[in-house]
Design a protein around this motif. Structure first.
Motif, PDB file in Angstrom:
ATOM      1  N   ASN A 187     -11.861  24.840  77.203  1.00  0.00           N
ATOM      2  CA  ASN A 187     -10.551  25.067  77.825  1.00  0.00           C
ATOM      3  C   ASN A 187      -9.746  26.139  77.099  1.00  0.00           C
ATOM      4  O   ASN A 187      -8.512  26.088  77.057  1.00  0.00           O
ATOM      5  CB  ASN A 187      -9.751  23.766  77.909  1.00  0.00           C
ATOM      6  CG  ASN A 187     -10.407  22.758  78.825  1.00  0.00           C
ATOM      7  OD1 ASN A 187     -10.881  23.097  79.897  1.00  0.00           O
ATOM      8  ND2 ASN A 187     -10.463  21.519  78.391  1.00  0.00           N
ATOM      9  N   GLY A 188     -10.457  27.109  76.495  1.00  0.00           N
ATOM     10  CA  GLY A 188      -9.790  28.223  75.836  1.00  0.00           C
ATOM     11  C   GLY A 188      -9.148  27.888  74.501  1.00  0.00           C
ATOM     12  O   GLY A 188      -8.395  28.698  73.957  1.00  0.00           O
ATOM     13  N   ILE A 189      -9.472  26.699  73.957  1.00  0.00           N
ATOM     14  CA  ILE A 189      -8.852  26.253  72.698  1.00  0.00           C
ATOM     15  C   ILE A 189      -9.939  25.722  71.763  1.00  0.00           C
ATOM     16  O   ILE A 189     -10.893  25.085  72.193  1.00  0.00           O
ATOM     17  CB  ILE A 189      -7.840  25.103  72.963  1.00  0.00           C
ATOM     18  CG1 ILE A 189      -6.731  25.548  73.914  1.00  0.00           C
ATOM     19  CG2 ILE A 189      -7.265  24.546  71.675  1.00  0.00           C
ATOM     20  CD1 ILE A 189      -5.758  26.537  73.323  1.00  0.00           C
ATOM     21  N   VAL A 190      -9.779  25.983  70.470  1.00  0.00           N
ATOM     22  CA  VAL A 190     -10.667  25.412  69.464  1.00  0.00           C
ATOM     23  C   VAL A 190      -9.805  24.820  68.352  1.00  0.00           C
ATOM     24  O   VAL A 190      -8.713  25.314  68.066  1.00  0.00           O
ATOM     25  CB  VAL A 190     -11.635  26.488  68.901  1.00  0.00           C
ATOM     26  CG1 VAL A 190     -10.884  27.571  68.150  1.00  0.00           C
ATOM     27  CG2 VAL A 190     -12.700  25.859  68.026  1.00  0.00           C
ATOM     28  N   SER A 191     -10.289  23.744  67.748  1.00  0.00           N
ATOM     29  CA  SER A 191      -9.572  23.127  66.632  1.00  0.00           C
ATOM     30  C   SER A 191     -10.123  23.674  65.322  1.00  0.00           C
ATOM     31  O   SER A 191     -11.335  23.693  65.111  1.00  0.00           O
ATOM     32  CB  SER A 191      -9.733  21.605  66.674  1.00  0.00           C
ATOM     33  OG  SER A 191      -9.038  21.017  65.596  1.00  0.00           O
ATOM     34  N   PHE A 192      -9.229  24.142  64.456  1.00  0.00           N
ATOM     35  CA  PHE A 192      -9.616  24.624  63.135  1.00  0.00           C
ATOM     36  C   PHE A 192      -9.441  23.490  62.128  1.00  0.00           C
ATOM     37  O   PHE A 192      -8.335  23.011  61.919  1.00  0.00           O
ATOM     38  CB  PHE A 192      -8.737  25.800  62.713  1.00  0.00           C
ATOM     39  CG  PHE A 192      -9.165  27.144  63.245  1.00  0.00           C
ATOM     40  CD1 PHE A 192     -10.161  27.267  64.189  1.00  0.00           C
ATOM     41  CD2 PHE A 192      -8.559  28.288  62.786  1.00  0.00           C
ATOM     42  CE1 PHE A 192     -10.553  28.512  64.674  1.00  0.00           C
ATOM     43  CE2 PHE A 192      -8.934  29.545  63.253  1.00  0.00           C
ATOM     44  CZ  PHE A 192      -9.934  29.650  64.201  1.00  0.00           C
ATOM     45  N   GLY A 193     -10.513  23.096  61.488  1.00  0.00           N
ATOM     46  CA  GLY A 193     -10.467  22.069  60.447  1.00  0.00           C
ATOM     47  C   GLY A 193     -11.261  22.531  59.238  1.00  0.00           C
ATOM     48  O   GLY A 193     -11.791  23.638  59.203  1.00  0.00           O
ATOM     49  N   GLY A 194     -11.347  21.682  58.222  1.00  0.00           N
ATOM     50  CA  GLY A 194     -12.098  22.018  57.018  1.00  0.00           C
ATOM     51  C   GLY A 194     -11.545  23.249  56.344  1.00  0.00           C
ATOM     52  O   GLY A 194     -10.345  23.382  56.127  1.00  0.00           O
ATOM     53  N   MET A 195     -12.428  24.218  56.037  1.00  0.00           N
ATOM     54  CA  MET A 195     -12.014  25.459  55.375  1.00  0.00           C
ATOM     55  C   MET A 195     -11.167  26.361  56.267  1.00  0.00           C
ATOM     56  O   MET A 195     -10.662  27.379  55.816  1.00  0.00           O
ATOM     57  CB  MET A 195     -13.239  26.253  54.915  1.00  0.00           C
ATOM     58  CG  MET A 195     -13.908  25.719  53.678  1.00  0.00           C
ATOM     59  SD  MET A 195     -15.337  26.726  53.193  1.00  0.00           S
ATOM     60  CE  MET A 195     -14.580  28.297  52.808  1.00  0.00           C
ATOM     61  N   LEU A 196     -11.007  25.991  57.538  1.00  0.00           N
ATOM     62  CA  LEU A 196     -10.208  26.795  58.463  1.00  0.00           C
ATOM     63  C   LEU A 196      -8.836  26.174  58.704  1.00  0.00           C
ATOM     64  O   LEU A 196      -7.994  26.756  59.381  1.00  0.00           O
ATOM     65  CB  LEU A 196     -10.940  26.939  59.808  1.00  0.00           C
ATOM     66  CG  LEU A 196     -12.403  27.370  59.763  1.00  0.00           C
ATOM     67  CD1 LEU A 196     -12.952  27.523  61.177  1.00  0.00           C
ATOM     68  CD2 LEU A 196     -12.594  28.639  58.971  1.00  0.00           C
ATOM     69  N   ASP A 197      -8.619  24.996  58.166  1.00  0.00           N
ATOM     70  CA  ASP A 197      -7.394  24.235  58.419  1.00  0.00           C
ATOM     71  C   ASP A 197      -6.178  24.902  57.783  1.00  0.00           C
ATOM     72  O   ASP A 197      -6.248  25.450  56.688  1.00  0.00           O
ATOM     73  CB  ASP A 197      -7.559  22.827  57.853  1.00  0.00           C
ATOM     74  CG  ASP A 197      -6.646  21.817  58.506  1.00  0.00           C
ATOM     75  OD1 ASP A 197      -5.457  22.118  58.719  1.00  0.00           O
ATOM     76  OD2 ASP A 197      -7.127  20.718  58.814  1.00  0.00           O
ATOM     77  N   ALA A 198      -5.040  24.851  58.472  1.00  0.00           N
ATOM     78  CA  ALA A 198      -3.784  25.412  57.958  1.00  0.00           C
ATOM     79  C   ALA A 198      -2.951  24.370  57.227  1.00  0.00           C
ATOM     80  O   ALA A 198      -1.785  24.608  56.933  1.00  0.00           O
ATOM     81  CB  ALA A 198      -2.974  26.012  59.106  1.00  0.00           C
ATOM     82  N   ASN A 199      -3.547  23.232  56.901  1.00  0.00           N
ATOM     83  CA  ASN A 199      -2.858  22.160  56.187  1.00  0.00           C
ATOM     84  C   ASN A 199      -3.315  22.156  54.730  1.00  0.00           C
ATOM     85  O   ASN A 199      -4.501  21.979  54.439  1.00  0.00           O
ATOM     86  CB  ASN A 199      -3.180  20.818  56.861  1.00  0.00           C
ATOM     87  CG  ASN A 199      -2.385  19.678  56.286  1.00  0.00           C
ATOM     88  OD1 ASN A 199      -2.200  19.581  55.083  1.00  0.00           O
ATOM     89  ND2 ASN A 199      -1.926  18.796  57.153  1.00  0.00           N
ATOM     90  N   SER A 200      -2.403  22.347  53.803  1.00  0.00           N
ATOM     91  CA  SER A 200      -2.759  22.451  52.382  1.00  0.00           C
ATOM     92  C   SER A 200      -3.340  21.158  51.826  1.00  0.00           C
ATOM     93  O   SER A 200      -4.059  21.186  50.834  1.00  0.00           O
ATOM     94  CB  SER A 200      -1.547  22.877  51.557  1.00  0.00           C
ATOM     95  OG  SER A 200      -0.513  21.920  51.664  1.00  0.00           O
ATOM     96  N   THR A 201      -3.058  20.032  52.468  1.00  0.00           N
ATOM     97  CA  THR A 201      -3.635  18.760  52.021  1.00  0.00           C
ATOM     98  C   THR A 201      -5.146  18.757  52.208  1.00  0.00           C
ATOM     99  O   THR A 201      -5.881  18.252  51.366  1.00  0.00           O
ATOM    100  CB  THR A 201      -3.008  17.582  52.796  1.00  0.00           C
ATOM    101  OG1 THR A 201      -1.601  17.591  52.567  1.00  0.00           O
ATOM    102  CG2 THR A 201      -3.586  16.252  52.353  1.00  0.00           C
ATOM    103  N   PHE A 202      -5.605  19.321  53.312  1.00  0.00           N
ATOM    104  CA  PHE A 202      -7.023  19.310  53.631  1.00  0.00           C
ATOM    105  C   PHE A 202      -7.739  20.594  53.237  1.00  0.00           C
ATOM    106  O   PHE A 202      -8.962  20.615  53.145  1.00  0.00           O
ATOM    107  CB  PHE A 202      -7.214  19.060  55.134  1.00  0.00           C
ATOM    108  CG  PHE A 202      -6.681  17.731  55.571  1.00  0.00           C
ATOM    109  CD1 PHE A 202      -7.373  16.566  55.294  1.00  0.00           C
ATOM    110  CD2 PHE A 202      -5.474  17.647  56.237  1.00  0.00           C
ATOM    111  CE1 PHE A 202      -6.873  15.344  55.681  1.00  0.00           C
ATOM    112  CE2 PHE A 202      -4.967  16.422  56.629  1.00  0.00           C
ATOM    113  CZ  PHE A 202      -5.672  15.256  56.347  1.00  0.00           C
TER     114      PHE A 202
ATOM    115  N   PRO B  44      -6.662  23.162  50.448  1.00  0.00           N
ATOM    116  CA  PRO B  44      -5.710  23.708  49.473  1.00  0.00           C
ATOM    117  C   PRO B  44      -5.971  25.156  49.075  1.00  0.00           C
ATOM    118  O   PRO B  44      -5.039  25.858  48.676  1.00  0.00           O
ATOM    119  CB  PRO B  44      -5.871  22.775  48.266  1.00  0.00           C
ATOM    120  CG  PRO B  44      -7.213  22.153  48.427  1.00  0.00           C
ATOM    121  CD  PRO B  44      -7.464  22.060  49.897  1.00  0.00           C
ATOM    122  N   ASP B  45      -7.195  25.643  49.204  1.00  0.00           N
ATOM    123  CA  ASP B  45      -7.512  26.995  48.734  1.00  0.00           C
ATOM    124  C   ASP B  45      -7.241  28.095  49.750  1.00  0.00           C
ATOM    125  O   ASP B  45      -6.908  29.218  49.380  1.00  0.00           O
ATOM    126  CB  ASP B  45      -8.980  27.075  48.297  1.00  0.00           C
ATOM    127  CG  ASP B  45      -9.262  26.184  47.104  1.00  0.00           C
ATOM    128  OD1 ASP B  45      -8.445  26.179  46.163  1.00  0.00           O
ATOM    129  OD2 ASP B  45     -10.287  25.472  47.118  1.00  0.00           O
TER     130      ASP B  45
END
Length: 197
Positions: A95-110, A112-113
């Motif tokens: 649907n034209g959307i992808v979820s970024f997680g892991g090393m692609l995540d924009a959350n410093s908790t998940f 940090p680098d």
């Protein structure tokens, strides 16, 4: 002070509204078609881009999606009918959307680098770790083997949107994308470095 076991820590973060992953819009690189840089089925390649921010603004992380190889025409034909060989199928299934997680995540908790770096995910649609470059289209099955052209077109696009200003740039990937990272790393370094000279 006692620490919570990992499953309880993750549950606590989710309950607090801190959830891993963020949604990013998938873009088609239509300009690549003129260069012949197309997926197995002839559709344009696709990427998703999440801008960097804060002290990560001068850093870029380029992630090459994996997904195995197609070893023969039948396997490539099957792949061309899926999101691993067609950006049209990718857009319809995602649907034209992808979820970024892991090393692609924009959350410093998940993450940090790299959480505040520019992040680009290049979708895999050539079945050869972005290495093929066959001029002729398969006349019987209408398959196009042009992964190397996709890589070059994507690098030009990333330079156009700002990667040429990067102080740090990371190329990573998984599976066939990990292999592509190894195969293209010698080309990746000069692309970024030459922009500063």
């Amino acid at each position: 002070m006692a620490t919570l076991p990992l499953p309880l820590t993750i549950l606590s973060l989710v309950a607090a509204g801190i959830v891993a992953g963020h949604n990013v819009t998938i873009s088609l690189l239509d300009s690549a078609i003129a260069r012949g840089a197309v997926c197995l089925d002839g559709t344009p390649p696709a990427y998703a881009y999440s801008p960097g921010f804060g002290d990560g603004y001068d850093n870029w992380h380029v992630f090459l999606q994996g997904g195995g190889w197609c070893q023969n025409v039948d396997a490539c034909l099957d792949r061309a009918r899926s999101s691993n060989g067609s950006s049209a199928k990718l857009m319809s299934t995602q649907n034209g959307i992808v979820s970024f997680g892991g090393m692609l995540d924009a959350n410093s908790t998940f993450n940090p680098d790299f959480y505040n770096w520019h992040v680009v995910k290049i979708f895999y649609c050539d079945g050869s770790s972005l290495m093929s470059d066959v001029e002729d289209v398969d006349p019987k099955y209408n398959l196009t083997y042009r992964g190397a052209r996709i890589y070059d077109a994507m690098m030009d696009e990333l330079l156009r949107i700002g990667m040429g200003n990067a102080k740090n740039a990371l190329l990573s990937g998984t599976s066939a994308g990990g292999l592509a990272t190894t195969l293209h790393c010698d080309k990746f370094h000069p692309i970024v470095v030459s922009q500063h000279n």
